[in-house]
Design an enzyme around this catalytic site. Structure first.
Site, PDB file in Angstrom:
ATOM      1  N   HIS A  10       0.815  -1.117  -0.056  1.00 15.90           N
ATOM      2  CA  HIS A  10      -0.135   0.040  -0.090  1.00 15.90           C
ATOM      3  C   HIS A  10       0.893   1.331   0.079  1.00 15.90           C
ATOM      4  O   HIS A  10       0.591   2.275  -0.705  1.00 15.90           O
ATOM      5  CB  HIS A  10      -0.900  -0.061   1.196  1.00 15.90           C
ATOM      6  CG  HIS A  10      -1.860   1.166   1.232  1.00 15.90           C
ATOM      7  ND1 HIS A  10      -1.607   2.395   1.629  1.00 15.90           N
ATOM      8  CD2 HIS A  10      -3.241   1.321   0.662  1.00 15.90           C
ATOM      9  CE1 HIS A  10      -2.482   3.242   1.387  1.00 15.90           C
ATOM     10  NE2 HIS A  10      -3.543   2.623   0.960  1.00 15.90           N
ATOM     11  N   ALA A  72      -5.854  -8.875   3.485  1.00 19.54           N
ATOM     12  CA  ALA A  72      -7.009  -9.268   2.721  1.00 19.54           C
ATOM     13  C   ALA A  72      -7.250  -8.326   1.368  1.00 19.54           C
ATOM     14  O   ALA A  72      -6.925  -7.262   1.528  1.00 19.54           O
ATOM     15  CB  ALA A  72      -8.228  -8.974   3.796  1.00 19.54           C
ATOM     16  N   GLY A  74      -8.993  -5.692  -0.216  1.00 19.55           N
ATOM     17  CA  GLY A  74      -9.919  -4.612  -0.062  1.00 19.55           C
ATOM     18  C   GLY A  74     -10.176  -3.865  -1.279  1.00 19.55           C
ATOM     19  O   GLY A  74      -9.816  -4.337  -2.416  1.00 19.55           O
ATOM     20  N   HIS A  76      -8.785  -1.371  -2.730  1.00 19.63           N
ATOM     21  CA  HIS A  76      -7.600  -0.789  -3.750  1.00 19.63           C
ATOM     22  C   HIS A  76      -7.285  -2.308  -4.621  1.00 19.63           C
ATOM     23  O   HIS A  76      -6.838  -2.086  -5.929  1.00 19.63           O
ATOM     24  CB  HIS A  76      -6.386  -0.521  -2.903  1.00 19.63           C
ATOM     25  CG  HIS A  76      -6.510   0.475  -2.158  1.00 19.63           C
ATOM     26  ND1 HIS A  76      -6.585   1.942  -2.820  1.00 19.63           N
ATOM     27  CD2 HIS A  76      -6.127   1.106  -0.859  1.00 19.63           C
ATOM     28  CE1 HIS A  76      -6.604   2.909  -2.005  1.00 19.63           C
ATOM     29  NE2 HIS A  76      -6.371   2.404  -0.921  1.00 19.63           N
TER      30      HIS A  76
END
Length: 128
Positions: A10, A72, A74, A76
């Site tokens: 991220h 997990a 999500g 994005h």
């Protein structure tokens, strides 16, 4: 070089956030010395996925495996990453881009996280 691996994280404003990902990168390099492995980030940190892929391609990669280093899948990973991969495929049609399952869904990673959780309880439980 034929196949390369991108550990895709991220990103965060604090550059230290990437240190665990860089340790994973070092461990992969140690275990598979012939496999080019780089890190790329969705936001805040460099390089981006596109810049990382371009560098690997310039060095001869013809297949790039993108491994999402998330616990997990999500928003994005469900919305942004597929669009990013489609853009890469359009920009580099001679290169195969493969999306690996989210690392946090791997049975081995789940077992490792459970072991770490139990070790924390054991260690901190004695200290309390």
């Amino acid at each position: 070089m034929s196949t390369a691996l991108i550990l895709f994280g991220h990103g965060a404003r604090d550059p230290a956030w990437a240190e665990p990902l860089r340790r994973v990168q070092a461990a992969v390099r140690e275990q598979a010395p012939g496999l080019p492995v780089e890190t790329a980030f969705l936001e805040f940190l460099a390089p981006t996925l596109a810049d990382c892929a371009a560098g690997l391609i310039a060095n001869g990669a013809r297949k790039i495996v993108v491994l999402p280093m998330f616990i997990a899948p999500g928003g994005h990973l469900k919305r942004h990453l597929p669009d990013m991969l489609e853009q890469l495929r359009a920009t580099h049609p001679a290169v195969e881009f493969a999306l690996a399952p989210v690392v946090g869904e791997s049975a081995a990673v789940i077992r490792a996280m459970a072991a770490s959780a139990l070790a924390a309880v054991d260690s901190l439980g004695r200290a309390l």
